[in-house]
Enzyme design. Structure first.
Site, PDB file in Angstrom:
ATOM      1  N   THR A  46      13.956  48.397  36.132  1.00 40.09           N
ATOM      2  CA  THR A  46      14.020  48.340  34.862  1.00 40.09           C
ATOM      3  C   THR A  46      13.325  49.374  34.089  1.00 40.09           C
ATOM      4  O   THR A  46      12.742  50.117  34.661  1.00 40.09           O
ATOM      5  CB  THR A  46      13.504  47.125  34.342  1.00 40.09           C
ATOM      6  OG1 THR A  46      11.782  47.060  34.618  1.00 40.09           O
ATOM      7  CG2 THR A  46      14.051  45.797  34.859  1.00 40.09           C
ATOM      8  N   THR A  48      11.271  50.554  31.467  1.00 38.81           N
ATOM      9  CA  THR A  48       9.914  51.263  31.683  1.00 38.81           C
ATOM     10  C   THR A  48       9.354  51.360  33.109  1.00 38.81           C
ATOM     11  O   THR A  48       8.614  52.078  33.063  1.00 38.81           O
ATOM     12  CB  THR A  48       9.034  50.483  30.462  1.00 38.81           C
ATOM     13  OG1 THR A  48       9.742  50.572  29.171  1.00 38.81           O
ATOM     14  CG2 THR A  48       7.645  50.904  30.259  1.00 38.81           C
ATOM     15  N   CYS A  49       9.845  50.468  33.675  1.00 37.05           N
ATOM     16  CA  CYS A  49       8.953  50.203  34.921  1.00 37.05           C
ATOM     17  C   CYS A  49       9.404  51.634  35.921  1.00 37.05           C
ATOM     18  O   CYS A  49       8.653  52.081  36.529  1.00 37.05           O
ATOM     19  CB  CYS A  49       9.445  49.043  35.704  1.00 37.05           C
ATOM     20  SG  CYS A  49       9.249  47.522  34.883  1.00 37.05           S
ATOM     21  N   SER A  50      10.575  52.060  35.835  1.00 36.78           N
ATOM     22  CA  SER A  50      11.058  53.072  36.519  1.00 36.78           C
ATOM     23  C   SER A  50      10.951  54.564  35.842  1.00 36.78           C
ATOM     24  O   SER A  50      10.862  55.442  36.632  1.00 36.78           O
ATOM     25  CB  SER A  50      12.769  52.830  36.813  1.00 36.78           C
ATOM     26  OG  SER A  50      13.130  51.824  37.610  1.00 36.78           O
TER      27      SER A  50
END
Length: 160
Positions: A46, A48-50
């Site tokens: 996703t 922000t996660c990545s």
């Protein structure tokens, strides 16, 4: 009830991807006798996660270890195949252990699940980070919905 600083982590089983396929890891064994920087993301791959969360912990791994962290782990409510592929695509190269919480048992036991169904994600884990010392929560930083600040590697480093 949400977990708090000073609480023991609940017993649960994570799954990690190895060269021999998915392998279960009991939380009690994983956290025993060491200080772990654990962070949770709503989902692998996703935005922000990545782009920020996982890369921040990979980039700051040596700095965290210099401050007394023995292990860095990322968890998400994703299956071990997805977590393994995301780790590989993100170049974690052993800097971060990818712990799949496929059924969300861990985040539910912590009281840190979230409803992502309006985004087609179902039940997921909130974005948070914690320092776990021999199975006990030493620090806990839970983000407000839609934010990314206090669960970052940089913020954790400031707190150590």
């Amino acid at each position: 009830m949400t977990i708090s600083v000073g609480d023991k982590l609940p017993a649960t089983t994570f799954v990690t991807m190895t060269d021999n396929g998915p392998q279960p890891i009991e939380s009690g064994e994983y956290f025993a006798g060491r200080r772990v920087a654990l962070f949770s993301v709503p989902g692998a791959f996703t935005p922000t996660c990545s782009a920020k969360h996982l890369p921040g912990f990979v980039a700051k791994a040596a700095d965290l270890k210099a401050k007394g962290i023995d292990e860095i782990a990322c968890t998400a409510v994703n299956d071990p195949f997805v977590m393994g592929a995301w780790g590989k695509a993100s170049g974690v190269d052993g800097a971060v252990t990818m712990l799949a919480d496929g059924n969300g048992a861990f985040v539910k036991a912590l009281g840190l699940e979230m409803d992502g169904s309006k985004f087609g994600l179902g039940t997921r884990g909130q974005r948070f980070s914690m320092v776990v010392n021999d199975g006990t929560v030493e620090q806990l930083h839970v983000e407000a919905p839609g934010e990314f600040r206090i669960s970052s590697a940089d913020y954790m480093l400031e707190q150590l």
